[in-house]
Design a protein around this motif. Sequence first.
Motif, short mmCIF file in Angstrom:
data_model
loop_
_atom_site.label_atom_id
_atom_site.label_comp_id
_atom_site.label_asym_id
_atom_site.label_seq_id
_atom_site.Cartn_x
_atom_site.Cartn_y
_atom_site.Cartn_z
N VAL A 88 0.18 -1.39 -0.35
CA VAL A 88 0.30 0.23 0.01
C VAL A 88 1.00 0.50 0.35
O VAL A 88 1.61 1.20 1.23
N GLY A 89 1.13 2.01 -0.96
CA GLY A 89 1.42 3.12 -0.95
C GLY A 89 2.55 2.89 -2.68
O GLY A 89 3.52 1.71 -2.36
N GLY A 90 2.50 3.91 -3.50
CA GLY A 90 3.60 4.02 -4.63
C GLY A 90 4.26 4.99 -4.28
O GLY A 90 5.05 5.14 -5.68
N GLY A 91 5.09 5.14 -3.60
CA GLY A 91 6.15 5.94 -3.45
C GLY A 91 7.18 5.45 -3.31
O GLY A 91 6.93 4.21 -3.87
N GLY A 114 7.14 2.46 -1.69
CA GLY A 114 6.37 0.95 -2.16
C GLY A 114 6.51 0.62 -4.17
O GLY A 114 7.25 -0.50 -3.75
N ALA A 115 7.75 1.62 -4.21
CA ALA A 115 7.69 1.42 -5.88
C ALA A 115 9.14 0.27 -6.37
O ALA A 115 8.94 -0.95 -6.67
N LEU A 133 0.30 -3.41 -6.40
CA LEU A 133 0.87 -2.56 -5.55
C LEU A 133 -0.43 -1.38 -5.76
O LEU A 133 -0.72 -1.16 -6.57
N GLU A 193 -2.21 2.24 -4.68
CA GLU A 193 -1.88 3.80 -4.51
C GLU A 193 -3.32 4.64 -5.17
O GLU A 193 -3.40 3.98 -6.39
N ARG A 194 -3.51 5.40 -4.09
CA ARG A 194 -4.74 6.10 -4.35
C ARG A 194 -4.32 6.64 -6.19
O ARG A 194 -5.02 7.25 -5.86
N ASP A 237 -1.00 9.30 -7.78
CA ASP A 237 0.00 8.87 -9.05
C ASP A 237 0.76 8.08 -8.07
O ASP A 237 1.69 7.98 -7.27
N PHE A 238 2.58 7.28 -9.24
CA PHE A 238 3.09 6.01 -8.86
C PHE A 238 3.89 7.06 -8.45
O PHE A 238 4.34 8.09 -9.20
#
Length: 64
Positions: A34-37, A40-41, A56, A58-59, A61-62
């Motif tokens: 949870v979280g594509g920062g 997370g990426a 993955l 993300e709410r 943009d990644f």
Amino acid sequence: MVHNSPSVSSPDCTSRSAQLALLERGEPFDLAIVGGGIHGAVLARLAAANGYSVTLLERADFGG
């Protein structure tokens, strides 16, 4: 979203609706991030490179 599953061959993940459709199929995965920062990426990439099936979430943009 990274979805590295043997039953999914190169899915069209260019749209949010396509990505949500993959999740709605109910296929199991090994790891949900949870979280594509940046963290997370990177974690998703490392896990997929090591053979785990990963999703993955993300709410927005990644990479942000």
